[in-house]
Scaffold this motif. Sequence first.
Motif, PDB file in Angstrom:
ATOM      1  N   TYR A  19      -1.597  12.023  12.506  1.00  0.00           N
ATOM      2  CA  TYR A  19      -0.970  10.772  11.985  1.00  0.00           C
ATOM      3  C   TYR A  19       0.359  10.702  12.865  1.00  0.00           C
ATOM      4  O   TYR A  19       0.511   9.678  13.423  1.00  0.00           O
ATOM      5  CB  TYR A  19      -0.894  10.625  10.593  1.00  0.00           C
ATOM      6  CG  TYR A  19      -2.346  10.440  10.222  1.00  0.00           C
ATOM      7  CD1 TYR A  19      -3.188   9.460   9.854  1.00  0.00           C
ATOM      8  CD2 TYR A  19      -3.235  11.548   9.988  1.00  0.00           C
ATOM      9  CE1 TYR A  19      -4.495   9.222   9.539  1.00  0.00           C
ATOM     10  CE2 TYR A  19      -4.559  11.632   9.631  1.00  0.00           C
ATOM     11  CZ  TYR A  19      -5.077  10.359   9.222  1.00  0.00           C
ATOM     12  OH  TYR A  19      -6.615  10.467   9.032  1.00  0.00           O
ATOM     13  N   GLY A  38      -7.900  11.006   1.498  1.00  0.00           N
ATOM     14  CA  GLY A  38      -7.917   9.781   1.126  1.00  0.00           C
ATOM     15  C   GLY A  38      -9.018   9.272   0.354  1.00  0.00           C
ATOM     16  O   GLY A  38     -10.120   9.500   0.604  1.00  0.00           O
ATOM     17  N   THR A  85      -6.645   5.122  11.760  1.00  0.00           N
ATOM     18  CA  THR A  85      -6.904   5.072  10.067  1.00  0.00           C
ATOM     19  C   THR A  85      -8.122   4.447   9.622  1.00  0.00           C
ATOM     20  O   THR A  85      -8.426   4.264   8.590  1.00  0.00           O
ATOM     21  CB  THR A  85      -5.784   4.120   9.628  1.00  0.00           C
ATOM     22  OG1 THR A  85      -6.170   2.963  10.449  1.00  0.00           O
ATOM     23  CG2 THR A  85      -4.218   4.648   9.769  1.00  0.00           C
ATOM     24  N   TYR A 114      -4.993  -3.145   2.359  1.00  0.00           N
ATOM     25  CA  TYR A 114      -4.188  -2.310   3.163  1.00  0.00           C
ATOM     26  C   TYR A 114      -3.556  -3.144   4.138  1.00  0.00           C
ATOM     27  O   TYR A 114      -2.305  -3.165   4.251  1.00  0.00           O
ATOM     28  CB  TYR A 114      -4.972  -1.186   3.760  1.00  0.00           C
ATOM     29  CG  TYR A 114      -4.227  -0.467   4.574  1.00  0.00           C
ATOM     30  CD1 TYR A 114      -3.810   0.622   4.253  1.00  0.00           C
ATOM     31  CD2 TYR A 114      -4.219  -0.485   6.267  1.00  0.00           C
ATOM     32  CE1 TYR A 114      -2.784   1.750   4.652  1.00  0.00           C
ATOM     33  CE2 TYR A 114      -3.709   0.435   6.729  1.00  0.00           C
ATOM     34  CZ  TYR A 114      -2.766   1.349   6.203  1.00  0.00           C
ATOM     35  OH  TYR A 114      -2.053   2.536   6.909  1.00  0.00           O
ATOM     36  N   TYR A 119      -5.553   4.393  -5.126  1.00  0.00           N
ATOM     37  CA  TYR A 119      -5.834   5.361  -4.092  1.00  0.00           C
ATOM     38  C   TYR A 119      -5.374   6.819  -4.385  1.00  0.00           C
ATOM     39  O   TYR A 119      -4.159   6.861  -4.935  1.00  0.00           O
ATOM     40  CB  TYR A 119      -4.946   4.805  -2.724  1.00  0.00           C
ATOM     41  CG  TYR A 119      -5.118   5.490  -1.467  1.00  0.00           C
ATOM     42  CD1 TYR A 119      -6.253   5.472  -0.835  1.00  0.00           C
ATOM     43  CD2 TYR A 119      -4.010   6.409  -1.176  1.00  0.00           C
ATOM     44  CE1 TYR A 119      -6.442   5.981   0.503  1.00  0.00           C
ATOM     45  CE2 TYR A 119      -4.204   7.192  -0.005  1.00  0.00           C
ATOM     46  CZ  TYR A 119      -5.587   6.955   0.721  1.00  0.00           C
ATOM     47  OH  TYR A 119      -5.422   7.571   1.944  1.00  0.00           O
ATOM     48  N   GLY A 144     -12.828   2.564   6.374  1.00  0.00           N
ATOM     49  CA  GLY A 144     -11.869   3.531   5.797  1.00  0.00           C
ATOM     50  C   GLY A 144     -11.546   3.594   4.459  1.00  0.00           C
ATOM     51  O   GLY A 144     -11.899   2.477   4.110  1.00  0.00           O
ATOM     52  N   THR A 145     -11.108   4.609   3.971  1.00  0.00           N
ATOM     53  CA  THR A 145     -11.039   4.677   2.203  1.00  0.00           C
ATOM     54  C   THR A 145     -10.072   3.698   2.290  1.00  0.00           C
ATOM     55  O   THR A 145     -10.212   2.392   1.262  1.00  0.00           O
ATOM     56  CB  THR A 145     -10.783   5.863   2.023  1.00  0.00           C
ATOM     57  OG1 THR A 145     -11.681   6.854   2.052  1.00  0.00           O
ATOM     58  CG2 THR A 145     -10.481   5.801   0.376  1.00  0.00           C
ATOM     59  N   ALA A 146      -8.933   3.494   2.843  1.00  0.00           N
ATOM     60  CA  ALA A 146      -7.917   2.519   2.748  1.00  0.00           C
ATOM     61  C   ALA A 146      -8.286   1.276   2.859  1.00  0.00           C
ATOM     62  O   ALA A 146      -7.942   0.317   2.068  1.00  0.00           O
ATOM     63  CB  ALA A 146      -6.450   3.145   3.186  1.00  0.00           C
ATOM     64  N   LYS A 179      -8.199  15.975   8.826  1.00  0.00           N
ATOM     65  CA  LYS A 179      -7.132  15.151   8.193  1.00  0.00           C
ATOM     66  C   LYS A 179      -5.957  15.829   8.375  1.00  0.00           C
ATOM     67  O   LYS A 179      -5.327  16.212   7.374  1.00  0.00           O
ATOM     68  CB  LYS A 179      -7.521  14.482   6.937  1.00  0.00           C
ATOM     69  CG  LYS A 179      -8.334  13.135   6.973  1.00  0.00           C
ATOM     70  CD  LYS A 179      -8.535  12.437   5.728  1.00  0.00           C
ATOM     71  CE  LYS A 179      -7.732  11.200   5.744  1.00  0.00           C
ATOM     72  NZ  LYS A 179      -8.029  10.078   6.424  1.00  0.00           N
ATOM     73  N   PHE A 228       0.691  -1.154   0.084  1.00  0.00           N
ATOM     74  CA  PHE A 228       0.124   0.015   0.052  1.00  0.00           C
ATOM     75  C   PHE A 228       0.894   1.333  -0.244  1.00  0.00           C
ATOM     76  O   PHE A 228       1.676   1.369   1.030  1.00  0.00           O
ATOM     77  CB  PHE A 228      -1.082   0.039   1.274  1.00  0.00           C
ATOM     78  CG  PHE A 228      -1.800   1.268   1.262  1.00  0.00           C
ATOM     79  CD1 PHE A 228      -2.861   1.350   0.628  1.00  0.00           C
ATOM     80  CD2 PHE A 228      -1.422   2.232   1.911  1.00  0.00           C
ATOM     81  CE1 PHE A 228      -3.775   2.452   0.556  1.00  0.00           C
ATOM     82  CE2 PHE A 228      -2.121   3.440   2.077  1.00  0.00           C
ATOM     83  CZ  PHE A 228      -3.312   3.636   1.135  1.00  0.00           C
ATOM     84  N   PHE A 271      -4.564  16.429   4.414  1.00  0.00           N
ATOM     85  CA  PHE A 271      -4.646  15.603   3.155  1.00  0.00           C
ATOM     86  C   PHE A 271      -6.036  14.918   3.287  1.00  0.00           C
ATOM     87  O   PHE A 271      -6.869  14.856   3.979  1.00  0.00           O
ATOM     88  CB  PHE A 271      -3.632  14.378   3.298  1.00  0.00           C
ATOM     89  CG  PHE A 271      -3.822  13.184   4.177  1.00  0.00           C
ATOM     90  CD1 PHE A 271      -4.155  12.068   3.915  1.00  0.00           C
ATOM     91  CD2 PHE A 271      -3.144  13.447   5.454  1.00  0.00           C
ATOM     92  CE1 PHE A 271      -4.496  11.173   4.929  1.00  0.00           C
ATOM     93  CE2 PHE A 271      -3.243  12.768   6.665  1.00  0.00           C
ATOM     94  CZ  PHE A 271      -4.163  11.515   6.250  1.00  0.00           C
ATOM     95  N   ARG A 316      -4.424  10.490  -3.209  1.00  0.00           N
ATOM     96  CA  ARG A 316      -4.052  11.436  -2.170  1.00  0.00           C
ATOM     97  C   ARG A 316      -3.874  12.931  -2.546  1.00  0.00           C
ATOM     98  O   ARG A 316      -2.698  13.367  -3.050  1.00  0.00           O
ATOM     99  CB  ARG A 316      -2.783  10.910  -1.606  1.00  0.00           C
ATOM    100  CG  ARG A 316      -1.994  11.372  -0.436  1.00  0.00           C
ATOM    101  CD  ARG A 316      -3.006  11.777   0.907  1.00  0.00           C
ATOM    102  NE  ARG A 316      -3.318  10.128   1.347  1.00  0.00           N
ATOM    103  CZ  ARG A 316      -2.673   9.804   2.300  1.00  0.00           C
ATOM    104  NH1 ARG A 316      -1.396  10.300   2.683  1.00  0.00           N
ATOM    105  NH2 ARG A 316      -3.029   8.685   3.111  1.00  0.00           N
TER     106      ARG A 316
END
Length: 347
Positions: free
Chosen positions: A194, A68, A228, A164, A132, A294-296, A189, A21, A66, A134
């Motif tokens: 993070y 995602g 996440t 992921y 994906y 989550g998106t990921a 975000k 990923f 950011f 970003r």
Amino acid sequence: MKIKKIETSKINEIDFNNLKFGSVFTDHMFTCDFIKGEWINPEIIPYQSINVSPASRVFHYGQACFEGMKAFKDDNNKVWLFRPDENYKRIVKSSIRLAMPEFPEDIFFEGLKNLLRLDSDWIKPGLGNSLYIRPFIFANEGTINATEANQYKFMIICAPASSYYSGEVRVKIEKSFSRAAKGGVGYAKAAGNYAAQFYPTKLANNEGYQQIIWTDSSTHQYIEEAGTMNLFFRIGNKLITAPTNDSILDGVTRKSLIEIAKDEGIEVEIRPLKVNELINAAKNNTLIEIFGSGTAVVVLPIQGFGYENSRYELIQKENSWAIMLKNKLNNIQYKLIEDPYNWTVEV
Ligand code: COI
């Protein structure tokens, strides 16, 4: 919008069956600069390193946020975005919280769509494959006074993706460290959200957990999110998820699953969930499933969790809601069924 294409694509060097990923990026990227109060020079250029001043405020004060998002290819080779308007709205919300200028909606979508059209060969059809995306904004003004910057860069980079996580996932309910505080930036975000998780997560990794379940910073009694991903708990015949607030990210997958689950006749409770309630449910066997969204990760079943010095394992159940919801969501994203919600947007 200026578009400068690569001379030779690197796509043939990529092993799409073994993607880690976020480690391989497509041929092009989108960039746009905020200078003297205006977003200027939107362009698509070959994916490359960028030149930034070492005094850029992003390095010193973390002024960056950011998004995602994902694009999918259907069986007719058409490319679809999933609820991109939600990601756009959220990057604006994050930018405002970090005192950064709002990126214009028209340039966002024009840049995004042009980029995806150019790099569409990187989006492989088939369940599980996606691109994906970003988008991100950072302060690149090269002066280090501790105030918001006057100069920013907005970019979009894209990474072909499959899953992921591989393997089972266990999480630790965190009691000492906090991810976000009331009045803070937890709902944004923000890049720094993070960074702040890496150290506690490393400690949890050493104890055999892949992720942390964050609890509220003032009492550590209520479940928040996993950093996440947002979290869902199937207790008895109900699906429970924490309400979003200023310390929980308003996940696009989360809100989509809530709608799908309700339409499937599942009783969804959006309410604060106490750690104690979860422990009791685990002890009296009414805790049936935990999953992240989550998106990921899309929908990620969680096999077990730890709290204080105890570990709890979930027994694999047939009729998993996580799997059912993931399949329904995927069917919409990959256009395998009619999209009754109008969530998919053709590129
Ligand atoms: C996403 O699901 O897009 C996320 O933001 C998680 C990411 C940090 C990998």
